[in-house]
Design an enzyme around this catalytic site. Structure first.
Site, PDB file in Angstrom:
ATOM      1  N   LYS A 112      60.548 -80.468 -25.669  1.00 43.94           N
ATOM      2  CA  LYS A 112      62.308 -80.139 -25.487  1.00 43.94           C
ATOM      3  C   LYS A 112      62.970 -81.193 -25.243  1.00 43.94           C
ATOM      4  O   LYS A 112      63.742 -80.738 -25.156  1.00 43.94           O
ATOM      5  CB  LYS A 112      61.136 -79.501 -24.071  1.00 43.94           C
ATOM      6  CG  LYS A 112      61.203 -77.966 -23.969  1.00 43.94           C
ATOM      7  CD  LYS A 112      61.394 -78.026 -22.551  1.00 43.94           C
ATOM      8  CE  LYS A 112      60.191 -76.356 -22.715  1.00 43.94           C
ATOM      9  NZ  LYS A 112      59.255 -75.390 -22.256  1.00 43.94           N
ATOM     10  N   LYS A 191      55.484 -70.806 -36.371  1.00 39.94           N
ATOM     11  CA  LYS A 191      55.498 -69.486 -35.706  1.00 39.94           C
ATOM     12  C   LYS A 191      56.137 -68.949 -34.764  1.00 39.94           C
ATOM     13  O   LYS A 191      57.443 -69.507 -34.923  1.00 39.94           O
ATOM     14  CB  LYS A 191      55.104 -71.094 -34.428  1.00 39.94           C
ATOM     15  CG  LYS A 191      54.496 -70.278 -32.892  1.00 39.94           C
ATOM     16  CD  LYS A 191      54.165 -71.414 -31.953  1.00 39.94           C
ATOM     17  CE  LYS A 191      54.747 -70.842 -30.439  1.00 39.94           C
ATOM     18  NZ  LYS A 191      55.450 -70.173 -29.369  1.00 39.94           N
ATOM     19  N   LYS A 194      60.667 -67.399 -29.138  1.00 43.06           N
ATOM     20  CA  LYS A 194      62.494 -67.692 -28.803  1.00 43.06           C
ATOM     21  C   LYS A 194      62.857 -68.158 -29.515  1.00 43.06           C
ATOM     22  O   LYS A 194      64.500 -68.191 -29.823  1.00 43.06           O
ATOM     23  CB  LYS A 194      62.616 -67.302 -27.327  1.00 43.06           C
ATOM     24  CG  LYS A 194      61.984 -65.961 -27.067  1.00 43.06           C
ATOM     25  CD  LYS A 194      62.753 -65.798 -25.361  1.00 43.06           C
ATOM     26  CE  LYS A 194      61.734 -66.277 -24.375  1.00 43.06           C
ATOM     27  NZ  LYS A 194      60.594 -66.184 -24.137  1.00 43.06           N
TER      28      LYS A 194
HETATM   29  P1  ADP Z   1      57.870 -68.939 -26.846  1.00 43.47           P
HETATM   30  O1  ADP Z   1      57.406 -69.518 -27.827  1.00 43.47           O
HETATM   31  O2  ADP Z   1      58.949 -66.976 -27.500  1.00 43.47           O
HETATM   32  O3  ADP Z   1      59.452 -69.042 -25.953  1.00 43.47           O
HETATM   33  P2  ADP Z   1      56.676 -67.965 -24.841  1.00 43.47           P
HETATM   34  O4  ADP Z   1      56.596 -69.894 -24.422  1.00 43.47           O
HETATM   35  O5  ADP Z   1      57.317 -67.019 -23.479  1.00 43.47           O
HETATM   36  O6  ADP Z   1      56.843 -67.980 -25.835  1.00 43.47           O
HETATM   37  O7  ADP Z   1      54.653 -67.033 -24.645  1.00 43.47           O
HETATM   38  C1  ADP Z   1      54.404 -66.510 -23.867  1.00 43.47           C
HETATM   39  C2  ADP Z   1      52.414 -66.635 -24.077  1.00 43.47           C
HETATM   40  O8  ADP Z   1      52.974 -66.069 -25.206  1.00 43.47           O
HETATM   41  C3  ADP Z   1      52.372 -67.223 -24.182  1.00 43.47           C
HETATM   42  O9  ADP Z   1      51.014 -67.402 -23.432  1.00 43.47           O
HETATM   43  C4  ADP Z   1      52.061 -68.338 -25.343  1.00 43.47           C
HETATM   44  O10 ADP Z   1      50.916 -68.886 -26.058  1.00 43.47           O
HETATM   45  C5  ADP Z   1      51.470 -67.349 -25.969  1.00 43.47           C
HETATM   46  N1  ADP Z   1      53.312 -66.715 -27.502  1.00 43.47           N
HETATM   47  C6  ADP Z   1      53.756 -66.500 -27.802  1.00 43.47           C
HETATM   48  N2  ADP Z   1      54.313 -66.311 -28.967  1.00 43.47           N
HETATM   49  C7  ADP Z   1      53.397 -66.711 -29.552  1.00 43.47           C
HETATM   50  C8  ADP Z   1      52.846 -67.130 -31.295  1.00 43.47           C
HETATM   51  N3  ADP Z   1      53.626 -67.114 -32.061  1.00 43.47           N
HETATM   52  N4  ADP Z   1      51.900 -66.797 -31.273  1.00 43.47           N
HETATM   53  C9  ADP Z   1      50.692 -66.963 -30.629  1.00 43.47           C
HETATM   54  N5  ADP Z   1      50.993 -66.466 -29.067  1.00 43.47           N
HETATM   55  C10 ADP Z   1      52.541 -66.599 -28.719  1.00 43.47           C
END
Ligand code: ADP
Ligand code: TRP
Length: 323
Positions: A112, A191, A194
């Protein structure tokens, strides 16, 4: 005794397929076999979100999303993090025995900062807050995507340190990260996240989902050329939505040059839209009845506080804070 399974989701906007398969779908399945704990992690969002109206809206939206996707508040603990202020108390207590070195190694904090997010103490302390979420409810398992793996290792380290220092107080949590869904790929093959702008959203209008699917990056092989399905984002996503015979058929067709990327994308789009259609309808209903959702959350907070109060009593006794 049933195992306790816990996870949290930050209220940060529209959910995508990575969130669904990485965490939410599994949580919904665990409702049947375990004691499930799921919460909206608004204290975590406060590390980066300072718009009051947005915070309120996103929090309620995240709760609505979970309920629409199948979280049943009668079968689990479902609440908003800030309704359990003891979590913040435990965060402080745990902070006092967390070595700085452990925190300084956190990838997510370093990433970050590298992206130019302004560092605040909350962002630095984020893994300890996450540890408190887990330990206050004595969770056995924590289903998350691979991006959260290091946070889980920190939670375990902190729990072990506390137990060694003050006597056995906390369950040591285990991460639950199955290999097949550890990293769901986004439209660019990285991956899905967002922050990378490569998501396929769940609750967006069909034309927005279509645009995202059509954006999936492929090589330029023509329809009749043999194509490798493994590592191909269309096939990898299709596999998540379909039965083995269905996804095997797509794999065969790719290998034999019987399907082009355009047609495969259409098939993928169809299963995505079909899968989420009933959830979308439920979501719309809940969004039109926010009071109902607020009542569910108030009840959920009351229910989970019985668990957190019990843990905090143990913690206060173990540390001598209860004099
Ligand atoms: P983002 O990366 O889009 O900000 P978050 O960090 O809010 O997503 O993730 C919310 C949940 O979804 C967490 O448990 C995270 O590990 C899971 N998650 C998010 N993106 C993925 C992905 N591409 N593959 C597997 N799990 C994911
Ligand atoms: N940090 C997690 C994420 O960004 C959300 C979260 C907060 C969480 N507290 C948690 C996940 C406790 C599991 C357990 O996705």
């Amino acid at each position: 005794m049933k195992k306790r399974v816990l996870s949290g989701i930050q209220p940060s906007g529209s959910l995508h397929i990575g969130n669904y398969f990485g965490m939410i779908k599994r949580m919904i399945e665990y409702q049947e076999s375990s004691d499930l704990f799921l919460f909206v992690a608004n204290l975590h969002s406060l590390t980066t979100l300072t718009d009051k109206e947005k915070m309120k809206k996103l929090t309620l939206d995240a709760a609505i999303d979970m309920l629409a996707l199948g979280i049943n508040p009668d079968k689990c603990y479902f609440w908003v993090q800030s309704d359990v202020p003891e979590t913040a108390e435990l965060t402080w207590i745990l902070s006092c025995l967390t070595p700085m070195g452990l925190m300084e190694r956190a990838h997510s904090f370093k990433d970050k900062i590298a992206k130019g997010v302004q560092a605040n103490l909350g962002l630095f302390n984020y893994p300890v807050l996450m540890t408190a979420d887990i330990l206050i409810n004595q969770a056995d398992f924590v289903p998350v995507g691979k991006d959260q793996k290091q946070h889980l290792e920190m939670a375990r380290d902190i729990a072990i340190k506390f137990n060694n220092e003050f006597g056995k107080t906390f369950t040591i949590p285990e991460p639950d990260i199955p290999k097949e869904i550890a990293v769901i790929p986004g439209t660019d093959g990285q991956k899905m996240s967002k922050s990378y702008g490569n998501t396929i959203p769940i609750f967006a209008p069909d034309n927005v989902i279509k645009k995202a699917v059509m954006r999936i990056v492929t090589d330029s092989k023509s329809v009749d050329e043999a194509k490798e399905p493994k590592g191909n984002t269309i096939y990898e996503l299709y596999k998540l939505f379909t039965s083995k015979p269905e996804s095997d058929k797509m794999a065969e067709d790719f290998k034999k040059g019987k399907i082009g990327y355009g047609d495969a994308k259409k098939k993928l789009l169809k299963v995505i839209i079909e899968t989420f259609k009933p959830f979308k309808e439920k979501r719309e209903h809940l969004a039109n009845h926010p009071k109902k959702v607020e009542t569910i959350l108030a009840k959920g907070a009351k229910k989970v506080r019985e668990v957190s109060h019990q843990t905090m009593q143990k913690v206060r006794e173990a540390t001598g804070l209860k004099y």
